[in-house]
Design a protein around this motif. Structure first.
Motif, PDB file in Angstrom:
ATOM      1  N   GLU A  63     -14.369  27.234 -15.402  1.00 38.51           N
ATOM      2  CA  GLU A  63     -14.326  28.674 -15.636  1.00 38.51           C
ATOM      3  C   GLU A  63     -13.474  29.409 -14.596  1.00 38.51           C
ATOM      4  N   PHE A  64     -13.043  28.699 -13.547  1.00 39.44           N
ATOM      5  CA  PHE A  64     -12.277  29.350 -12.486  1.00 39.44           C
ATOM      6  C   PHE A  64     -10.784  29.037 -12.570  1.00 39.44           C
ATOM      7  N   THR A  65     -10.318  28.566 -13.716  1.00 40.31           N
ATOM      8  CA  THR A  65      -8.892  28.315 -13.895  1.00 40.31           C
ATOM      9  C   THR A  65      -8.479  28.684 -15.306  1.00 40.31           C
ATOM     10  N   ASN A  66      -7.264  29.216 -15.431  1.00 40.68           N
ATOM     11  CA  ASN A  66      -6.714  29.540 -16.733  1.00 40.68           C
ATOM     12  C   ASN A  66      -5.857  28.418 -17.294  1.00 40.68           C
ATOM     13  N   LYS A  67      -5.505  27.445 -16.440  1.00 38.97           N
ATOM     14  CA  LYS A  67      -4.649  26.341 -16.857  1.00 38.97           C
ATOM     15  C   LYS A  67      -5.254  25.021 -16.388  1.00 38.97           C
ATOM     16  N   PRO A  68      -6.351  24.617 -17.002  1.00 40.95           N
ATOM     17  CA  PRO A  68      -7.024  23.388 -16.553  1.00 40.95           C
ATOM     18  C   PRO A  68      -6.215  22.128 -16.743  1.00 40.95           C
ATOM     19  N   GLU A  69      -5.210  22.160 -17.642  1.00 41.99           N
ATOM     20  CA  GLU A  69      -4.408  20.958 -17.871  1.00 41.99           C
ATOM     21  C   GLU A  69      -3.312  20.779 -16.838  1.00 41.99           C
ATOM     22  N   ASP A  70      -3.156  21.733 -15.927  1.00 45.14           N
ATOM     23  CA  ASP A  70      -2.026  21.716 -14.988  1.00 45.14           C
ATOM     24  C   ASP A  70      -2.398  21.300 -13.571  1.00 45.14           C
ATOM     25  N   SER A  71      -3.544  20.656 -13.374  1.00 42.25           N
ATOM     26  CA  SER A  71      -3.973  20.391 -11.999  1.00 42.25           C
ATOM     27  C   SER A  71      -4.639  19.031 -11.872  1.00 42.25           C
ATOM     28  N   VAL A  72      -4.454  18.429 -10.703  1.00 45.08           N
ATOM     29  CA  VAL A  72      -5.184  17.216 -10.328  1.00 45.08           C
ATOM     30  C   VAL A  72      -6.476  17.666  -9.669  1.00 45.08           C
ATOM     31  N   ARG A  73      -7.578  17.033 -10.001  1.00 41.08           N
ATOM     32  CA  ARG A  73      -8.895  17.528  -9.595  1.00 41.08           C
ATOM     33  C   ARG A  73      -9.704  16.467  -8.864  1.00 41.08           C
ATOM     34  N   SER A  74     -10.623  16.951  -8.041  1.00 43.70           N
ATOM     35  CA  SER A  74     -11.581  16.079  -7.371  1.00 43.70           C
ATOM     36  C   SER A  74     -12.942  16.239  -8.040  1.00 43.70           C
ATOM     37  N   ALA A  75     -13.929  15.524  -7.529  1.00 40.86           N
ATOM     38  CA  ALA A  75     -15.278  15.652  -8.076  1.00 40.86           C
ATOM     39  C   ALA A  75     -15.841  17.050  -7.858  1.00 40.86           C
ATOM     40  N   ARG A  76     -15.330  17.756  -6.863  1.00 40.37           N
ATOM     41  CA  ARG A  76     -15.866  19.074  -6.523  1.00 40.37           C
ATOM     42  C   ARG A  76     -15.269  20.213  -7.340  1.00 40.37           C
ATOM     43  N   ASN A  77     -14.174  19.960  -8.044  1.00 35.50           N
ATOM     44  CA  ASN A  77     -13.626  21.007  -8.925  1.00 35.50           C
ATOM     45  C   ASN A  77     -13.200  20.392 -10.258  1.00 35.50           C
ATOM     46  N   TRP A  78     -14.120  19.674 -10.814  1.00 34.42           N
ATOM     47  CA  TRP A  78     -13.977  18.901 -12.045  1.00 34.42           C
ATOM     48  C   TRP A  78     -13.809  19.823 -13.248  1.00 34.42           C
ATOM     49  N   ILE A  79     -12.978  19.406 -14.221  1.00 33.28           N
ATOM     50  CA  ILE A  79     -12.922  20.057 -15.528  1.00 33.28           C
ATOM     51  C   ILE A  79     -13.953  19.361 -16.404  1.00 33.28           C
ATOM     52  N   GLY A  80     -15.039  20.032 -16.685  1.00 31.58           N
ATOM     53  CA  GLY A  80     -16.191  19.397 -17.310  1.00 31.58           C
ATOM     54  C   GLY A  80     -15.950  18.888 -18.710  1.00 31.58           C
ATOM     55  N   ALA A  81     -16.617  17.796 -19.052  1.00 31.81           N
ATOM     56  CA  ALA A  81     -16.581  17.212 -20.390  1.00 31.81           C
ATOM     57  C   ALA A  81     -17.746  16.245 -20.537  1.00 31.81           C
ATOM     58  N   ILE A  82     -18.201  16.085 -21.757  1.00 29.28           N
ATOM     59  CA  ILE A  82     -19.129  15.005 -22.073  1.00 29.28           C
ATOM     60  C   ILE A  82     -18.271  13.824 -22.492  1.00 29.28           C
ATOM     61  N   TYR A  83     -18.281  12.766 -21.701  1.00 26.65           N
ATOM     62  CA  TYR A  83     -17.385  11.646 -21.969  1.00 26.65           C
ATOM     63  C   TYR A  83     -17.973  10.724 -23.034  1.00 26.65           C
ATOM     64  N   TYR A  84     -17.148  10.434 -24.033  1.00 18.70           N
ATOM     65  CA  TYR A  84     -17.570   9.534 -25.099  1.00 18.70           C
ATOM     66  C   TYR A  84     -16.693   8.296 -25.194  1.00 18.70           C
ATOM     67  N   GLY A  85     -15.673   8.186 -24.374  1.00 18.01           N
ATOM     68  CA  GLY A  85     -14.814   7.003 -24.398  1.00 18.01           C
ATOM     69  C   GLY A  85     -14.146   6.782 -23.060  1.00 18.01           C
TER      70      GLY A  85
END
Length: 346
Positions: free
Chosen positions: A133-155
């Motif tokens: 919720e704190f980014t407008n471009k979540p696809e444009d960044s490398v992330r750590s565990a502390r600023n993760w782009i959340g998802a329920i992983y199914y694969g």
């Protein structure tokens, strides 16, 4: 609710070895703890009251961490926690827990944690904090565990390049009232053994760069009831996803996007996922016959039965038998949350 049917399936896609690695004393302790966690795991998703969902979510998180501190907990499958995704890569070096919290129909956030396998059975855990919720471009960044782009992983798809393992994650996000998202991103571990989410692992043609088809991670965003599919097919060695178009010709409004019957994909090559514009032309060369078991019939309709069978087949490959648990009953239909009914994958 298809998302929880899917989570129940992924509970069995486990690639750690035998139950002999879990001492009997630890098994009994974890079984007792799991039994007490089941109610909270359901309430945090299905309770009608948001405050009770939040309270159940908080209790569940604390209970999960306590249970993971039990020696050799990595080898305990937590099968009865059907609202929580539990995924293992092919090398069984870690597992990812992920689930979803919703305050209301327009606010969804994911929870998660990575548990590493350790030789002595001690706990090495990376909590995943959803900061989408704190980014407008979540696809444009490398992330750590502390600023993760959340998802329920199914694969999860493990690939190797230059003696390094790359773990590609497929994830689901209810997002908001109007649209749903599905994610593809590559997980790696840095020199300190810490998880790194995303990176320059997607190759797309220059003409698609303006469309932001993929950068550090790939997102498929579409209309809430659009039912777009995205999954990995091991036979074709492709990540396959629906091609989307705006039903109102408003390409800047992702919540108008729906599948148009065509499929695109990504093929792993030299350490990157390369974009495939036409999946059904990918393996065809001059003089070759069409691929067996096509994803579409002669009339151009999607072969839904084959798609589901293929997805289930892929999920069963490479599994080994987990700790035996009594069969669990599915939750009653009255608990179904309509907001995740488009989780039918592929």
């Amino acid at each position: 609710m298809r998302i929880f049917i899917l989570l129940a399936i992924t509970a069995f896609t486990i690639s750690f070895s035998s139950s002999a690695q879990l001492p009997q004393a630890s098994f009994k302790e974890l079984k007792k703890m799991e039994d007490s966690m089941k109610l909270h795991s359901r309430n945090m998703i299905w309770d009608a009251d948001a405050s009770r969902r939040f309270n159940a979510d908080s209790i569940f998180i604390r209970s999960l961490v306590r249970s993971l501190r039990v020696p050799h907990s990595f080898h305990y499958p937590f099968d009865s926690l059907i609202t929580v995704s539990k995924l293992y890569p092919a090398d069984s070096s870690f597992r990812i827990f992920s689930w979803q919290f919703n305050k209301d129909d327009n606010y969804f956030r994911q929870r998660g944690a990575i548990q590493m396998r350790t030789a002595d059975g001690s706990l090495k855990l990376f909590p995943l904090l959803d900061m989408s919720e704190f980014t407008n471009k979540p696809e444009d960044s490398v992330r750590s565990a502390r600023n993760w782009i959340g998802a329920i992983y199914y694969g999860i798809v493990m690939k190797t390049h230059n003696n390094k393992n790359y773990y590609t994650l497929l994830g689901f996000d209810d997002n908001n009232l109007r649209s749903t998202k599905k994610w593809v991103e590559v997980l790696t571990f840095n020199d300190k053994g810490e998880p790194v989410f995303g990176g320059p692992y997607f190759n797309v043609p220059a003409q698609y760069e303006k469309e932001a088809l993929a950068k550090e991670r790939f997102v498929l965003e579409y209309k809430k009831d659009g039912r777009a599919r995205m999954n990995y097919d091991s036979e074709m060695d492709l990540i396959i996803f629906d091609h989307l178009i705006s039903e109102t010709n408003e390409n800047d409004k992702k919540y108008t996007f729906i599948p148009d019957g065509d499929y695109q994909g990504f093929k792993w090559n030299n350490g990157k996922w390369e974009y495939v514009d036409k999946v059904f032309d990918f393996k065809l060369k001059d003089g070759e016959a069409p691929m067996p078991a096509p994803l579409k019939d002669d009339k151009g309709n999607s072969n839904e039965q084959w798609l589901m069978q293929q997805s289930e087949t892929n999920q069963q490959k490479g599994k080994t038998k987990p700790v035996q648990q009594p069969a669990k009953k599915a939750p009653p239909k009255k608990e179904v949350n309509r907001r995740s009914q488009d989780i039918e994958e592929y």
